[in-house]
Each structure stands twice: as C-alpha cells, then as structure tokens.
Design a protein around this motif. Structure first.
Motif, short mmCIF file in Angstrom:
data_model
loop_
_atom_site.label_atom_id
_atom_site.label_comp_id
_atom_site.label_asym_id
_atom_site.label_seq_id
_atom_site.Cartn_x
_atom_site.Cartn_y
_atom_site.Cartn_z
N PRO A 146 0.89 -0.81 0.25
CA PRO A 146 -0.35 0.06 0.11
C PRO A 146 1.14 1.48 -0.39
CG PRO A 146 0.22 -1.32 1.93
CD PRO A 146 1.04 -2.29 1.24
N ARG A 147 -0.03 1.90 -0.13
CA ARG A 147 1.06 3.79 -0.47
C ARG A 147 0.76 4.19 1.14
NH1 ARG A 147 -2.60 4.14 -4.32
NH2 ARG A 147 -1.47 3.94 -6.67
N VAL A 159 0.98 -2.94 8.43
CA VAL A 159 0.69 -2.62 7.21
C VAL A 159 0.56 -3.71 6.01
CG1 VAL A 159 2.02 -1.79 5.39
CG2 VAL A 159 2.70 -0.24 6.97
N ALA A 160 1.21 -5.07 6.44
CA ALA A 160 0.56 -6.42 5.99
C ALA A 160 -0.67 -6.10 5.56
CB ALA A 160 1.42 -6.92 6.41
N LEU A 161 -1.84 -6.18 6.66
CA LEU A 161 -3.08 -6.49 6.43
C LEU A 161 -3.67 -5.82 5.16
CD1 LEU A 161 -4.13 -6.31 9.99
CD2 LEU A 161 -2.96 -8.43 8.80
N VAL A 162 -3.21 -4.19 4.44
CA VAL A 162 -4.23 -3.21 3.43
C VAL A 162 -3.68 -4.06 2.26
CG1 VAL A 162 -4.30 -0.53 3.51
CG2 VAL A 162 -3.40 -2.04 5.85
N ARG A 163 -4.97 -4.11 1.81
CA ARG A 163 -4.61 -4.08 0.34
C ARG A 163 -3.47 -3.56 -0.22
NH1 ARG A 163 -10.86 -2.11 -0.34
NH2 ARG A 163 -12.25 -4.10 1.03
N PRO A 164 -3.28 -3.34 -1.22
CA PRO A 164 -1.71 -2.88 -2.28
C PRO A 164 -2.41 -1.78 -2.74
CG PRO A 164 -2.69 -5.08 -3.19
CD PRO A 164 -3.43 -5.15 -2.18
N GLU A 201 -2.52 -0.67 -5.80
CA GLU A 201 -2.59 -0.61 -7.48
C GLU A 201 -3.97 -0.90 -7.24
OE1 GLU A 201 0.30 -3.66 -9.71
OE2 GLU A 201 -1.39 -4.28 -8.69
N GLN A 202 -4.96 -1.23 -5.50
CA GLN A 202 -6.11 -1.28 -5.09
C GLN A 202 -6.81 0.04 -4.82
OE1 GLN A 202 -6.99 -5.41 -3.91
NE2 GLN A 202 -5.93 -6.54 -5.28
N GLY A 203 -5.69 0.59 -4.16
CA GLY A 203 -6.10 1.95 -3.84
C GLY A 203 -6.25 1.70 -1.90
N GLY A 204 -4.74 1.32 -1.44
CA GLY A 204 -4.37 0.64 -0.64
C GLY A 204 -3.78 1.88 0.65
N SER A 205 -4.10 2.13 1.07
CA SER A 205 -3.48 3.86 1.16
C SER A 205 -3.40 3.65 3.46
CB SER A 205 -3.85 4.92 1.15
OG SER A 205 -4.94 5.04 1.63
N VAL A 206 -1.62 4.06 3.72
CA VAL A 206 -1.05 4.80 5.02
C VAL A 206 -0.48 5.27 5.28
CG1 VAL A 206 0.01 2.95 6.73
CG2 VAL A 206 -0.49 1.42 4.89
N ILE A 207 -1.24 5.72 6.28
CA ILE A 207 -0.79 6.89 7.04
C ILE A 207 -0.72 6.88 8.17
CG2 ILE A 207 -3.50 8.23 7.87
CD1 ILE A 207 -2.32 10.90 7.06
#
Length: 708
Positions: free
Chosen positions: A332-333, A569-574, A576-582
């Motif tokens: 994810p981003r 972070v490893a639980l979040v979508r890629p 490419e699929q819009g997954g994001s982390v802040i």
C-alpha cells in the motif's frame, strides 16, 4: 534350579537427572538389572534414587563400564521404554543450555512434554496424507523464490531470510509460503518444523497447511494444548507418523524425523523468547539446530531484526526479497501526516494535533471502499495523567500509586468488542482537547474530557489500591485540573465514533481480540499485535501516536516499532487497489522514514552498525546478572572473565516483584570472539555458588530480549 538371568551386555546406564542445580549439570551412572535390560534403552524415561530422593530422569546411553569407583546404584524403575529423548534433541538441549549459561534439566523440560500413559499405549493412528501441492505460490513473486523451493525438493539445504512484501496481496501471504516450503521439503524426503509467535498466527498457518498438506499431513504442537493432545502430537513426530510439525516456541525442540527445514515467522516478536530459565529465544534455538542438523532455514518477516541482519552480513543467511519496483507496486501507499507544505497550509495545527486533517481524509476515502484499521500503541482510555498546571504526574493520595481515568459505564462489565456510534452531530475534524475541566463538588459529576457536561462519567481511580479520587488536588501546585498526554485505544474509538457517527466502530485489544472482520465499511481500532485480518484486506490504515513506541527506554524500541507498523501495513490492500497507510508522527525520524521507504533491511543494517559502535547485542555478547547486592559482589569475586570483558555495575534496579528485597544488576559484555568463553565463565560461577549453597538467587540472562 532355574538358571539366573544373564547379565546385560551394557550394564551401565548414563542418566540425566531432573535436577536444575548448576554443579550437578552432568549425567550420572546407574546399574541396569537384567530385568530392566530390554526397556532401559537410550531416550527412555526412568526413576532413580538421587540424594536420598526419587527423581525423574532419561537414559542418555548405555555403556560397558563406568568411572565411578564404588558400586553403582541400580535404576529404581523404567517408567517407559518409549525413547522420547532422541540423540538429536539431546545434543540440541545441551547446546542450548551451554549457549544460555543454563542447566540441561531446565532446557529438557521445554523439549520433552510430560508423559501421558494412556496416549502412549493407544493404538497408533494410520495417516495417509494426500500428495502435497507442487506450486510456487507467493515465492513466484520473488526472483529467487522458485529456486529456493526447487532446492528443497532436491534435498538441498538453502538458508534464507524471506523479506515479505507488507501487503494483503498473496505475495505477502507468509503462512501459505511456509506451508509450500514444508511441502517441498516433504517431496525431497525430509521433515519440516514451522514455528510462529502466538496462537493467532498458528491458526493461520494451520489453515494454510490443511490446504497444502492435508489435515493428516502435519501436527500442531503448543504448550497450551491439553496433556493428551500435546503428547499425542509429540509422539506422532517422534515415531515418524508425520513429517511436518507446526507450533509456537515450545515446538522448537520437536523430534522431527530426518529434519530438512526449520522455518520461523516474525523472529523479532518477544513472544518467541521463553519466560523461564535459561530464557532461550526460538530464533537462536532453530539456528543452533540447523547448524547441527545441516538442514535448510527460512526466517520470514515483514520487518528485519538486527540478529537476522548479522546472520546475513556474515553469509549464514541469504536474502530472499522482491525487487523494489514490485514492492512499491504491491504494497500500500504509505505517507506521514503533514509531511508537505501544502498539508501544513491547509492544517497549520497538524504538528500539534493528534488527529490532523490528513487522517480524516484517509479515513473517509478508506470507508468508501471497505474497513479502515486504526492502530493505537496503548490500550485503555486515558493512559497517563498529569496536572494541567505543573505537569506533575497524578498519584493516588492514599498509596501514591499511578492513576487512571475510565468511563463510569465500564465499571462492572467488559465493553463489547463492537459498538456503533450514536452521536448525531458529525464533525468534519475531531480535535477534542485532552484537558480535564475542574472537578465539580458533586460526586456524580466527575471530571471528563473537554466539557464535563458532554462526558460526565469519567472516573479517576488508583491502579494499585483501586480507590476513586473525586477530590484529587495536585500536592505540588494545588490545581484540581488534570490532563492526559497519552490517550488509549478506548478513548480513540470513542473520538472516532463521534467523528463518524454512522460508521460501525470495532475494538480489538487486550482480552477481547478479534480474529477477523468483514469487508464492509467499519473503523477497527486495535493495539499492536491485536489487529484482526479483514476479508480482502483493509482499504486504509492509520498509525496513531507513532512517537510513543519510539520513546520507550529500550534498546529495541525503534526496531520493535517498525516491526509492529509493518505488520499492520501487511493487512492493507495493495496500492494498485487503492490501499493507503498514514502515520502520525515526526516525519524526520529515521524509523518512520524507513517505514515510508519500505526499507526494513536498510534500517536493520544501520541499527546493527549503531549497536556495534555502542557495544550492544548482537554485535557483542552481553550478559545481565540480577540479584541482591551482596550476591552480585560474591559473583564478581568468583568470576574469571576472559579479556577484554567489560564489567558494568552493579546498579540498583529497585524492589523485587514481591517488594521484599532491592534488586541490582551486573552487566557483562565482551567481543563475540570470546563470547562463548564468557558464557562458560559465568556458568562456572553459578556452579560454584550452587555447590557452596550460597545465599541469594541470581537471574542470569544471555543476550536478553529487553535491554532498558
């Protein structure tokens, strides 16, 4: 007259007795009677008379003669002829005991479970597992992953540090990957041992192994199983009925036949360190075992510990990682709140706010696509309380213990893990103050966050004696106002529930940990390690209070913080699929920067270099000895440490857990080249004190997990 039974060809049994005294840490010779000859095989359980008492023991070997000058005492009883202590496990137990300056008997208790007679005598279960899968799975996304599996199928013994891509994408599925590695090893005609930190991880691995190996193709071995179930799994591995054993740290000694692979997930987790003497760590146990057995190694993790980095630097492990382009595309981003001038112009108070504007943007966007994870470092409600005027810690007026603030509604019941916000006023940005208003005279109107008319049910109480403190006043300045600089997960869930009133809020922490959440939009507030997996991954994740775990007075604070963040972070979508982390924290900190760059390897390399410069493990051998000051003084006088060993202390740590004595610490550290000599010298001192029956117990830890 009936003929006398023939004397045994090997009449001497060398027995290790279940006695933890350091000066008795060796085998003892006993005589084998003709009636015991057939059953007293190496590895069998026996009872012997030792120092006037009957003790449990194990036969290590049979011999033709003995060095004992007198007449040998016979074995009192052969408890079982089942050879539960194999030569390989015997060597491992001895090596681990010597590595950690402990006794053989203490390590043996970890290696061999108690006997369950009915299970031992039961008919063996026929196991016909289906042929394991022969696919590469997640390894196909890593340049050398397929080669690693191919080497296992050929019967080779590669050793790899698998740097997992932190993403809910199949490329980051460690459980499936470890199951496929075990299947490849089985195809090569050898067995596998797979270790994970806790029961939640074990359940994921169990599900993966059932898909790959079949339900009968493996057994799970953990310390929390019942006596019968644990012994049944142990015997299945011992007798060769299964080739794959999975489990927690207790399974690191499992007697797997023809061991070809040892695998470990998330080696930096402190749950992998044994809490009983001599405190072995599963990573080190498996490394010792792999070196002795010459088998393959797979250490998988989203982060990287300094210990694994050192193994890579000296060539003992090879890196198994994805290309940077693939990592960026699959993960994810990740960004840090208020990390640009534009964000600061939009929200000038972002540096001071606990929940800046960027966080709400990420949450809104995430809720439009699925669940959003919010990781909070601390559980509870208001975790740390200080005076609003002078910042003096709030202490109990009766026992001077630490205090806490909880909601009145939480008294006498445990909150449900899932709750729905009912506040009708939607807030665009939530920045509730953590200041407590003046405590009113009416006991029914205790202090609350912000305006007590909005939150009238906050109770101030002592963590030690449990008394409520409605009339608290600061002894330093007299103020009756207090604030919480540290907010827990419970309070965070409440704040977010008020900000997003139409959204389901779920909590996962402490004794109410969720295993799975659906893919419907919801806010999931969790503490590190308690994050539930989401169906198809989280749409977004928020890492709150990122500065708090970095402020811990511990050598591994940064390493541990990065490990916990990457696991979330490893639980979040890629991406490419819009997954994001802040993340909310100091954007200039090198730990958060490593998170943004997704560079745990670079962080570990830098951290290892810093530790080498400061003379800290794993760059040096470090041993701590805790005990009373007088006992430590005696220890120092007896110690014959090799040069150049540094002796630091003793320094006072404070009262013991029982509060009856003052505990001090002596720290020893030496270059790795003489590390084994230092450990041997420390073990010699403990043996001398044991033989002298010296007063004052000592707690010896070699390379302790926590160094604060």
């Amino acid at each position: 007259m009936p003929s006398e039974p023939e004397q045994p060809e090997l009449p001497v049994a060398r027995v290790v007795v279940d006695v933890s005294l350091a000066h008795l840490d060796r085998p003892f010779d006993y005589a084998v009677t003709p009636a015991q000859d057939a059953e007293a095989v190496p590895g069998a359980r026996v009872r012997v008379r030792f120092a006037g008492k009957l003790r449990d023991g194990f036969v290590l070997e049979r011999a033709a003669d003995t060095d004992h000058p007198g007449t040998l005492a016979p074995l009192y009883k052969v408890v079982s002829a089942e050879p539960v202590l194999t030569p390989e496990v015997d060597r491992l137990v001895r090596q681990v005991a010597d590595h950690y300056a402990g006794s053989y008997a203490d390590v043996l208790r970890l290696a061999v479970p108690p006997r369950h007679a009915a299970t031992e005598k039961a008919t063996r279960v026929e196991r016909n597992p289906p042929p394991p899968e022969q696919v590469d799975g997640p390894f196909a996304r890593y340049p050398t992953g397929s080669d690693f599996l191919a080497a296992l199928r050929r019967g080779d013994s590669p050793r790899a540090a698998w740097q997992l891509i932190p993403s809910a994408d199949p490329a980051g599925d460690w459980a499936h990957g470890m199951a496929l590695a075990a299947a490849a090893t089985v195809s090569g005609g050898r067995g596998s041992l797979l270790i994970v930190p806790d029961v939640r991880d074990l359940q994921l691995l169990r599900s993966a192994c059932e898909r790959v190996l079949g339900e009968q193709g493996f057994v799970a071995l953990t310390a929390d199983l019942g006596p019968a179930a644990r012994y049944r799994a142990f015997l299945a591995a011992l007798r060769g009925d299964v080739s794959v054993v999975i489990g927690t740290r207790a399974a690191a000694f499992a007697p797997v036949r023809d061991l070809g692979l040892v695998a470990l997930y998330d080696d930096g987790d402190d749950l992998l360190a044994e809490q009983r003497a001599p405190y072995p760590q599963a990573r080190e146990v498996l490394a010792i075992r792999a070196a002795d057995a010459g088998c393959a190694v797979l250490f998988a993790a989203y982060s990287r510990s300094c210990e694994v980095q050192r193994m890579i630097d000296r060539g003992w492990l090879k890196t198994l990682s994805a290309e940077r382009v693939a990592v960026r595309r699959t993960a994810p981003r990740i960004r840090i709140a208020a990390d640009t001038d534009r964000a600061l112009d939009r929200d000038p108070a972002a540096f001071a706010a606990r929940l800046p504007h960027d966080v709400f943007d990420v949450i809104r966007a995430g809720l439009a696509a699925g669940p959003v994870l919010v990781q909070v470092p601390r559980s509870g409600y208001l975790v740390s309380l200080t005076c609003q005027e002078c910042r003096e810690p709030v202490r109990c007026t009766h026992c001077h213990g630490p205090t806490r603030a909880t909601r009145r509604s939480e008294r006498g019941r445990r909150p449900a893990p899932e709750s729905r916000s009912t506040d009708a006023a939607e807030q665009d940005q939530l920045q509730l103050p953590t200041m407590i208003t003046d405590v009113p005279d009416d006991d029914d109107q205790l202090a609350g966050l912000g305006d007590h008319r909005d939150l009238p049910d906050i109770l101030l109480s002592c963590r030690w004696c449990g008394r409520f403190l409605p009339d608290w006043a600061c002894p330093n300045c007299g103020s009756r106002r207090w604030r919480s600089p540290v907010v827990g997960a419970g309070r965070t869930a409440e704040e977010l529930g008020r900000a997003f009133p139409s959204t389901t809020v779920r909590q996962s922490m402490g004794g109410r940990v969720l295993d799975q959440v659906p893919e419907t939009p919801a806010l999931v507030v969790a503490t590190p390690g308690a994050e539930p997996a989401a169906d198809h991954g989280y749409a977004a994740a928020v890492l709150l209070d990122a500065q708090l775990p970095l402020l811990r007075a511990d050598l591994r604070a940064g390493e541990e913080a990065l490990r916990r963040w990457l696991n979330a972070v490893a639980l979040v979508r890629p991406g490419e699929q819009g997954g994001s982390v802040i993340a909310v924290g100091d954007s200039g900190g090198h730990t958060l920067q490593a998170l943004v760059r997704l560079d745990p390897a670079g962080y570990a390399s830098r951290e290892l270099a810093d530790r080498a410069e400061a003379h800290f493990p794993p760059a040096v051998k470090l041993i701590t000895v805790d005990g009373r000051s007088a006992a430590l003084t005696e220890f120092g006088q007896l110690l014959k440490a090799p040069d150049p060993t540094e002796i630091l202390g003793p320094v006072e740590l404070g009262p013991s857990a029982a509060g009856d004595v003052i505990v001090s610490r002596l720290t020893l550290r030496a270059p790795l080249a003489i590390g084994n000599d230092l450990v041997a010298a420390v073990k010699a001192v403990t043996a001398t004190r044991s033989a002298k029956k010296a007063e004052g117990a000592l707690r010896v830890q070699v390379d302790p997990v926590s160094i604060g």
